[in-house]
Design an enzyme around this catalytic site. Structure first.
Site, PDB file in Angstrom:
ATOM      1  N   CYS A  56       6.303   3.560  -0.393  1.00  0.00           N
ATOM      2  CA  CYS A  56       5.040   2.985   0.063  1.00  0.00           C
ATOM      3  C   CYS A  56       5.203   2.574   1.528  1.00  0.00           C
ATOM      4  CB  CYS A  56       4.732   1.770  -0.812  1.00  0.00           C
ATOM      5  SG  CYS A  56       3.263   0.838  -0.363  1.00  0.00           S
ATOM      6  N   SER A  58       4.533  -0.105   2.808  1.00  0.00           N
ATOM      7  CA  SER A  58       5.079  -1.468   2.903  1.00  0.00           C
ATOM      8  C   SER A  58       6.606  -1.452   2.943  1.00  0.00           C
ATOM      9  CB  SER A  58       4.623  -2.318   1.716  1.00  0.00           C
ATOM     10  OG  SER A  58       3.229  -2.406   1.692  1.00  0.00           O
ATOM     11  N   HIS A  61       7.399  -0.609   6.464  1.00  0.00           N
ATOM     12  CA  HIS A  61       7.103  -1.737   7.358  1.00  0.00           C
ATOM     13  C   HIS A  61       8.150  -2.845   7.211  1.00  0.00           C
ATOM     14  CE1 HIS A  61       3.549   0.202   8.561  1.00  0.00           C
ATOM     15  NE2 HIS A  61       2.731  -0.212   7.622  1.00  0.00           N
ATOM     16  N   HIS A  77       8.930  -1.095  -4.601  1.00  0.00           N
ATOM     17  CA  HIS A  77       8.093  -2.048  -5.344  1.00  0.00           C
ATOM     18  C   HIS A  77       7.011  -1.318  -6.127  1.00  0.00           C
ATOM     19  CE1 HIS A  77       6.070  -1.235  -1.567  1.00  0.00           C
ATOM     20  NE2 HIS A  77       4.942  -1.504  -2.188  1.00  0.00           N
ATOM     21  N   CYS A 184       1.484   0.043  -7.561  1.00  0.00           N
ATOM     22  CA  CYS A 184       1.120  -0.481  -6.234  1.00  0.00           C
ATOM     23  C   CYS A 184      -0.100   0.226  -5.661  1.00  0.00           C
ATOM     24  CB  CYS A 184       2.282  -0.431  -5.242  1.00  0.00           C
ATOM     25  SG  CYS A 184       1.824  -1.192  -3.655  1.00  0.00           S
TER      26      CYS A 184
HETATM   27 ZN   LIG Z   1       3.071  -0.705  -1.949  1.00  0.00          ZN
END
Ligand SMILES: [Zn+2]
Ligand SMILES: [Zn+2]
Length: 388
Positions: A56, A58, A61, A77, A184
């Protein structure tokens, strides 16, 4: 590295389990697939054998430092797998159950949980980016050094220990690769359209961003009966792919988007705008493209210093609603199985989102492909048989 026969190994000197994980030693470092030690689950925790995990934005990041979370850590996640062991007091899942993992293990008792907004849970939220489980400690170790968790889940590994409330029991007949993504991207985008915007039949919806979250918002809008679904993305191949998920109109970003949207909506603007990008200029444009009385749902998380702005008089006189949406404003324990039921009924083409699969050993290539915009969703497969 023997990933095809992922039997847990107990080390002689303790009850630590040897696991294979993608270890991130520091910001902007490559992942190192290596052996780590994992403690057994404590009370109210669950040991899960990971079958598949999505990658993902995220995660990227966090690796780059844009999302602050303690390092060294094991990222990931968005995962699903099989329960291998449960700690004391865990009764909602048992060994052998298939589970999708939620990164918001809500307590069920705080003010927000009892008012029906579990993603705002005050017991879980403080630990989300703390790098620990709910007791403030970690179960992961690299030699003598503690390794942090990520979003409670740390799914870039063949085994993980998670809070019990993160383990959501699902039908064993469903692909664990698809179930992973529901944990997610799909929950976030679908829920923004269905739970937060509450898209109505025949309405118009504008979606910024055609990645995993944006396409999931498109699927949610389509299932809700939206008449027009307009998707904005800079990458042409992603725009074209959005048509497959239910987009009716696609545009490259530009200063003329508000005019184009109004042309398509009798001069009014869309009933709902969903921003999966998180850049202030995009949020401002989405506001302008929304009809008076309409709703703008912000899903993409901006940088900490970002200050999206709107023309103040229009906010008042046009009675626009601007709202955030975290994790699809969902109730994960019921919404995740519900979305998988809709997938099995043929109403949500979730498997189409998986554009490439990789073994854990190729995680660095998977992140390079994501950064280059080559993936709708890349999935790391830890157990071929279970993931299919
Ligand atoms: Zn995510
Ligand atoms: Zn709570």
């Amino acid at each position: 590295m023997e990933l095809s026969a992922p039997q847990p190994t107990m080390s002689r000197e303790s009850h630590l389990m040897e696991i294979t994980a993608a270890y991130l030693s520091g910001a902007n470092q490559p992942f190192e697939v290596t052996m780590l030690h994992l403690d057994p689950p404590k009370a109210s925790e669950v040991l899960v054998r990971i079958a598949a995990t999505g990658i993902c934005a995220s995660d990227a990041h966090t690796r780059s430092g844009r999302i602050p979370s303690p390092l060294p850590c094991v990222l990931g996640h968005e995962g699903a797998g099989v329960v291998e062991a449960v700690g004391e007091n865990v009764t909602h899942v048992a060994v052998g159950d298939h589970v999708a993992l939620s990164w918001m293990p809500n307590c069920g008792q705080c003010r927000h949980c009892v008012s029906g907004r579990p993603v705002l849970c005050t017991a879980a939220a403080p630990y989300l980016l703390a790098g620990t489980l709910l007791d403030g400690t970690t179960r992961l170790h690299h030699d003598s050094e503690d390794v942090f968790h990520y979003s409670f889940l740390s799914t870039f590994a063949n085994y993980t220990v998670v809070p019990g409330a993160s383990a959501i029991k699902i039908d064993p007949g469903v692909s664990l690769s698809v179930a992973a993504l529901v944990g997610c991207a799909i929950m976030t985008g679908y829920g923004a359209a269905v739970n937060r915007a509450q898209v109505r039949p025949g309405s118009s919806v504008l979606v910024y961003g055609a990645g995993g979250v944006g396409l999931s918002a498109v699927m949610g809008a389509r299932l809700s009966g939206a008449g027009k679904i307009i998707v904005i993305d800079p990458v042409e191949s992603k725009r074209i792919e959005a048509l497959d998920f239910g987009a009716t109109h696609i545009f490259a970003p530009g200063d003329d988007i508000v005019d184009r949207v109004k042309e398509l909506t009798d001069g009014f603007g869309v009933d709902y705008a969903i921003d999966a990008v998180g850049v202030p200029a995009v949020v401002g444009q989405a506001f302008d493209a929304t009809v008076a009385g309409g709703t703008l749902v912000c899903v993409g998380v901006p940088a900490p210093e970002a200050r999206p702005s709107f023309p103040g008089p229009n906010l008042v006189r046009d009675e626009k609603i601007v709202t955030g949406s975290l994790y699809g404003s969902s109730r994960p324990s019921t919404d995740i199985p519900k979305i998988l039921d809709l997938y099995r009924a043929g109403l949500l083409p979730l498997d189409k989102m998986i554009s490439a699969t990789y073994p854990l050993n190729d995680i660095n290539k998977a992140f390079d492909d994501m950064a280059a915009g080559r993936l709708t969703r890349g999935v790391l497969v830890l157990d071929e048989a279970l993931a299919s």
